[in-house]
Design a protein around this motif. Structure first.
Motif: not given
Length: 180
Positions: A135-143, A177-179
């Motif tokens: 939705g309006e959430r963004m998760i930035d993952i680094r491995r 997710g909710e927009a």
């Protein structure tokens, strides 16, 4: 060697609804930025199906940042380009890029090596940028996984080891997710 079932792997939540697990040692460290960093390591035998496997080690660091979605920031290639010159000056040589992009999940794997010197053994690496839209959430993952090995092998295929021994899972359906 077949790893145990994923349900038996140690791990931890790295962002709300996002977990990292690894078939090896997983520990939580305090990162320089104040974010929690999961550290993972395990011994690895390269060329496992031969009569003379070559030993090595797989070290990974995993971190995640939870933020607000923006189309401009949803670009793993741009994120890597922002640090590519610094990484190159540190001896990291990018050799290949693999992309898996959709509207809700974008993954960029950078494969390469670090030049060995008298103080440092040969190293291969897989640096993963994983951006997830919810939705309006963004998760930035680094491995960032580094493979340290002796001179007995020249260029192992390391990406399968990342997927064999580590897992990132979601407790939600990306994009659902909710927009706002």
């Amino acid at each position: 060697m077949i790893p145990p079932p994923v349900s038996e792997w140690p791990g931890a939540e790295i962002a709300e609804g996002v977990a990292f697990q690894g078939d090896g040692s997983v520990t939580l460290e305090a990162g320089e930025s104040g974010l929690p960093v999961l550290a993972f390591w395990r011994p690895v035998l390269f060329e496992e199906d031969t009569r003379r496997p070559v030993a090595g080690r797989m070290d990974c660091k995993v971190v995640a940042v939870d933020g607000i979605f923006s189309e401009e920031d949803f670009d793993p290639d741009a994120r890597h380009e922002a640090v590519a010159d610094t990484r190159e000056s540190q001896g990291f040589l990018d050799q290949d890029r693999l992309r898996d992009y959709s509207d809700t999940l974008r993954q960029l794997d950078i494969l390469g090596r670090r030049i060995a010197d008298d103080d440092r053994p040969s190293q291969m690496f897989v640096l993963t940028y994983l951006l997830v839209r919810d939705g309006e959430r963004m998760i930035d993952i680094r491995r960032n996984c580094t493979f340290i090995h002796g001179k007995g092998i020249s260029r192992p295929d390391v990406l399968p080891y990342v997927y064999r021994y580590t897992k990132i899972s979601f407790n939600f359906e990306p994009g659902a997710g909710e927009a706002g």
